[in-house]
Write a protein that holds these residues in place. Structure first.
Motif, PDB file in Angstrom:
ATOM      1  N   TYR A   1      32.317  47.328  39.309  1.00  0.00           N
ATOM      2  CA  TYR A   1      31.299  46.652  40.285  1.00  0.00           C
ATOM      3  C   TYR A   1      30.292  47.571  40.318  1.00  0.00           C
ATOM      4  O   TYR A   1      30.071  48.765  39.910  1.00  0.00           O
TER       5      TYR A   1
ATOM      6  N   ARG B   1      21.922  47.120  53.877  1.00  0.00           N
ATOM      7  CA  ARG B   1      20.823  46.241  53.463  1.00  0.00           C
ATOM      8  C   ARG B   1      20.055  45.456  54.441  1.00  0.00           C
ATOM      9  O   ARG B   1      19.078  44.883  54.290  1.00  0.00           O
TER      10      ARG B   1
ATOM     11  N   GLY C   1      25.407  40.331  40.596  1.00  0.00           N
ATOM     12  CA  GLY C   1      26.911  40.860  40.841  1.00  0.00           C
ATOM     13  C   GLY C   1      27.893  39.888  40.601  1.00  0.00           C
ATOM     14  O   GLY C   1      27.575  38.930  40.140  1.00  0.00           O
ATOM     15  N   THR C   2      29.274  40.245  40.737  1.00  0.00           N
ATOM     16  CA  THR C   2      30.450  39.247  40.786  1.00  0.00           C
ATOM     17  C   THR C   2      30.946  39.034  41.925  1.00  0.00           C
ATOM     18  O   THR C   2      31.867  39.799  42.481  1.00  0.00           O
TER      19      THR C   2
ATOM     20  N   MET D   1      34.861  38.620  47.476  1.00  0.00           N
ATOM     21  CA  MET D   1      34.063  39.196  48.555  1.00  0.00           C
ATOM     22  C   MET D   1      34.230  38.867  49.785  1.00  0.00           C
ATOM     23  O   MET D   1      34.352  37.615  50.009  1.00  0.00           O
TER      24      MET D   1
ATOM     25  N   LEU E   1      35.099  51.075  45.620  1.00  0.00           N
ATOM     26  CA  LEU E   1      35.534  49.603  45.522  1.00  0.00           C
ATOM     27  C   LEU E   1      36.261  49.354  44.021  1.00  0.00           C
ATOM     28  O   LEU E   1      37.293  48.634  43.995  1.00  0.00           O
TER      29      LEU E   1
HETATM   30  C1  PEQ Z   1      30.207  44.507  44.540  1.00  0.00           C
HETATM   31  C2  PEQ Z   1      28.648  44.167  43.781  1.00  0.00           C
HETATM   32  O1  PEQ Z   1      28.194  43.441  44.909  1.00  0.00           O
HETATM   33  P1  PEQ Z   1      26.464  43.483  45.362  1.00  0.00           P
HETATM   34  O2  PEQ Z   1      26.035  44.911  45.075  1.00  0.00           O
HETATM   35  O3  PEQ Z   1      25.771  42.567  44.077  1.00  0.00           O
HETATM   36  O4  PEQ Z   1      26.541  42.865  46.436  1.00  0.00           O
HETATM   37  C3  PEQ Z   1      29.060  43.653  42.858  1.00  0.00           C
HETATM   38  O5  PEQ Z   1      29.254  42.351  42.506  1.00  0.00           O
HETATM   39  O6  PEQ Z   1      29.086  44.356  41.646  1.00  0.00           O
END
Ligand code: PEQ
Ligand code: GTP
Length: 219
Positions: free
Chosen positions: A133, A15, A118-119, A88, A68
């Motif tokens: 996730y 991204r 997200g987490t 993360m 993941l």
């Molecule tokens: C891994 C993923 O992270 P994000 O796509 O929000 O960076 C999530 O926390 O579900």
């Protein structure tokens, strides 16, 4: 407690493609990983990187090529009754103080939400809790905790909430970061752009000779 840091070094941070090229994204992801490992180590914990590929880093690494969610769930299963923290690798603003609050909050499940649903980090002290996730995983993890009868706590932290995913997140890192990743960005010529409203980032053209310095900033 085991502290697991999932990391996929192969094609990270897609991204950010509008700002960084593929090689730069690898270097930047690696610099963020170093910041996260440093912050965890400063809490007194020893992190294990859960990586999809071999890494040359000064930390224990566990290889798992699965996606993941599968890889983290395997780590949760293997841990048995040992509590597991999952942090993360893109939390470049994480501080030891914020992580200590996460690690020391004593509920069965402790969640640190990220912007966008997200987490970003969690602690699991319940044998039946599993992760799921992507998407609004923060909401999903609350539901999983409820379903298995686990008590849940939330950590309300800007420092843990800022996962560096999108170009606008780079502005937060330039404003508030002083670690490997922030230094790497500055050396690579990424700069704050102040217009009306929120600050954004732009890129200064940098001479080819400073590319080596940009590598050095990651050492
Ligand atoms: C891994 C993923 O992270 P994000 O796509 O929000 O960076 C999530 O926390 O579900
Ligand atoms: N072990 C493991 N870690 C992963 C995997 N995919 C992503 N990660 C890590 O999980 C964290 C969150 O990743 P994301 O922000 O969702 O994905 P990303 O690949 O870094 O970035 P985008 O390409 O922009 O989505 C980061 O620490 C990644 O390195 C995977 O398949 N396995």
């Amino acid at each position: 407690m085991q502290v697991v840091v999932p990391f996929d070094p192969q094609s990270p941070k897609t991204r950010l493609a509008g700002v960084l090229d593929p090689t730069e994204r690898k270097r930047f992801a690696r610099a963020m990983l170093r910041d996260v490992l440093d912050a965890i180590t400063a809490t007194g914990m020893a992190p294990t990187v859960l990586s999809t590929a071999t890494l040359d880093i000064d930390a224990e690494t566990r290889l798992d090529e699965r996606p993941l969610t599968s890889a983290v769930n395997a780590a949760l299963e293997d841990a048995g009754s040992t509590p597991v923290a999952v942090v993360m690798a893109d939390l470049a603003l994480a501080t030891p103080a914020a992580l200590s609050e996460l690690f020391e909050t004593e509920d069965d499940i402790v969640l640190a939400r990220g912007i966008g649903g997200g987490t970003n980090a969690l602690v699991a002290r319940h044998p039946d809790f599993r992760v799921d996730y992507h998407g609004a995983s923060y909401r999903d993890h609350h539901a999983v905790a409820d379903a298995v009868g686990a008590s849940t706590a939330e950590i309300d932290s800007y420092r843990l909430g800022m996962d560096i995913d999108e170009p606008e997140d780079l502005a937060e890192l330039l404003l508030h970061g002083d670690g490997h990743a922030a230094r790497w960005l500055r050396t690579a010529g990424v700069r704050l752009v102040e217009e009306q409203g929120r600050v954004s980032v732009g890129r200064e053209p940098i001479p080819v000779t400073t590319t080596a310095e940009s590598d050095a900033a990651d050492d």
